[in-house]
Design an enzyme around this catalytic site. Structure first.
Site, PDB file in Angstrom:
ATOM      1  N   SER A   1       0.851  -1.183   0.000  1.00 15.87           N
ATOM      2  CA  SER A   1       0.000   0.000   0.000  1.00 15.87           C
ATOM      3  C   SER A   1       0.893   1.242   0.000  1.00 15.87           C
ATOM      4  O   SER A   1       2.119   1.129   0.053  1.00 15.87           O
ATOM      5  CB  SER A   1      -0.890   0.009   1.250  1.00 15.87           C
ATOM      6  N   LYS A   2       0.252   2.391  -0.023  1.00 17.28           N
ATOM      7  CA  LYS A   2       0.974   3.666  -0.110  1.00 17.28           C
ATOM      8  C   LYS A   2       2.080   3.814   0.932  1.00 17.28           C
ATOM      9  O   LYS A   2       3.085   4.455   0.695  1.00 17.28           O
ATOM     10  CB  LYS A   2      -0.010   4.826   0.042  1.00 17.28           C
ATOM     11  N   ARG A   3       1.862   3.202   2.094  1.00 23.70           N
ATOM     12  CA  ARG A   3       2.866   3.284   3.157  1.00 23.70           C
ATOM     13  C   ARG A   3       4.219   2.762   2.685  1.00 23.70           C
ATOM     14  O   ARG A   3       5.251   3.108   3.219  1.00 23.70           O
ATOM     15  CB  ARG A   3       2.457   2.439   4.367  1.00 23.70           C
TER      16      ARG A   3
ATOM     17  N   GLY B   1       5.511   3.151  -0.230  1.00 22.80           N
ATOM     18  CA  GLY B   1       6.132   3.943  -1.298  1.00 22.80           C
ATOM     19  C   GLY B   1       5.324   3.833  -2.571  1.00 22.80           C
ATOM     20  O   GLY B   1       4.093   3.804  -2.515  1.00 22.80           O
TER      21      GLY B   1
END
Ligand code: GLU
Length: 332
Positions: A252-254, A256
């Site tokens: 997920s976005k966490r 990168g």
């Protein structure tokens, strides 16, 4: 085996996620390996979230990767149209048929009523699913409420039997129909639900193998039940494990960059490097083979029986390593 037909079915509600890019790649590789056809189907029935710009960007990303499809909204084909928003009449006709045959029913429960039902069931320690109350409404009452213009969704009468999925990656997985509720097939705004539209199109488009992320495994018994109710044989399924970040949680976005666009923006990333790395996220080539491969080579060796059952880990350093190998090849 009859001609292999697979599909990649993105929802144009955002940028192409790296996991979906890998799904597209696995479908392409499988089709090429078996001399089959790849269908691009745009699942744009969510009118609020779907945007033509996202569809265009997804198509662009897939082309950048070097993937082509044999049928799709831009190239046509005998099973079109390939945008679900252009197939609405066929879903509605099928829903009518299921209603007539008693395999579906109108549901007048409002979102607030459904939420109350959900909470009440949770409080009683029951799974939070629809309890089927509108199935019991008398046909006269239903007709009257529809005539008065009351909003109604249509729900599918779910099979109560055991449903076996003979998954080509996961092996046999069994579901109990009685654990699954009567799900919505046509929303009150007359848009079909994902499970209904996808199941219908997979049959109508004569898809032989559905290769997708294993977050869709629990949808599979529902989609199989829809196919049977409409008198079709469901396709075969292959659920590919999800991609996780290095910490073992779904990418997920966490972690990168998660979209193909973000990766493309990275300087000097070659599509060859990315597809090579993506192909090896969950699939391993026969032992002893050089792992640095181009699309043609990958498609000669790709097989579902070498797809792992456990999640793959996305490792940016390994991607960079593959990219360097392809940069070196390109410069020679
Ligand atoms: N539109 C669905 C998605 O993007 C497709 C899932 C499927 O392959 O059935 O998740």
């Amino acid at each position: 085996m009859s001609e292999v037909r697979v599909r990649f079915a993105p929802s144009p509600t955002g940028s192409l996620h790296i996991g979906n890019a890998r799904t597209a790649l696995f479908n392409w590789l499988f089709a090429r390996r078996h001399g089959g056809r790849l269908v691009l189907r745009i699942e744009d029935t969510d009118q609020e979230r779907s945007r033509p710009e996202f569809e265009a960007a997804i198509v662009e990303d897939l082309k950048w990767l070097g993937l082509q499809w044999d049928e799709g909204p831009d190239v046509g084909g005998r099973a079109g149209p390939y945008r679900q928003s252009e197939r609405l009449a066929s879903y509605r006709t099928a829903v009518e048929r299921l209603l007539e045959e008693g395999k579906a029913y109108y549901c007048f429960c409002s979102p607030a009523a459904l939420e109350a039902q959900r909470r009440e069931r949770l409080a009683r320690g029951l799974p939070p699913r629809y309890d089927g109350r509108c199935r019991a409404l008398a046909s006269q009452e239903v007709a009257g409420r529809l005539r008065s213009g009351e909003a109604a969704a249509v729900r599918f009468v779910m099979l109560q039997d055991r449903i076996q999925v003979h998954d080509l990656v996961k092996g046999d997985v069994e579901f109990l129909g009685s654990d699954l509720d009567d799900f919505v097939i046509l929303r009150a705004d007359r848009a079909p639900s994902y499970n209904f539209a996808a199941a219908m199109d997979d049959c109508r488009m004569e898809i032989t193998h559905v290769v997708r992320g294993d977050d869709h495994l629990t949808n599979t018994p529902r989609q199989m039940a829809v196919a049977w109710a409409l008198g079709w044989e469901p396709p075969r399924f292959a659920h590919v494990p999800l991609i996780h970040g290095v910490d073992g949680t779904p990418l997920s976005k966490r972690h990168g960059a998660v979209t193909l666009a973000e990766h493309r923006a990275a300087a000097s990333l070659l599509p060859e490097g990315l597809v090579n790395y993506l192909a090896l996220l969950g699939w391993s080539p026969p032992s002893g083979m050089d792992e640095v491969m181009d699309l043609q080579n990958l498609s000669r060796h790709f097989a579902l029986d070498r797809v792992s059952r456990s999640p793959a880990r996305f490792d940016a350093e390994r991607l960079a390593w593959f990219n360097r190998q392809h940069l070196r090849r390109a410069s020679v």
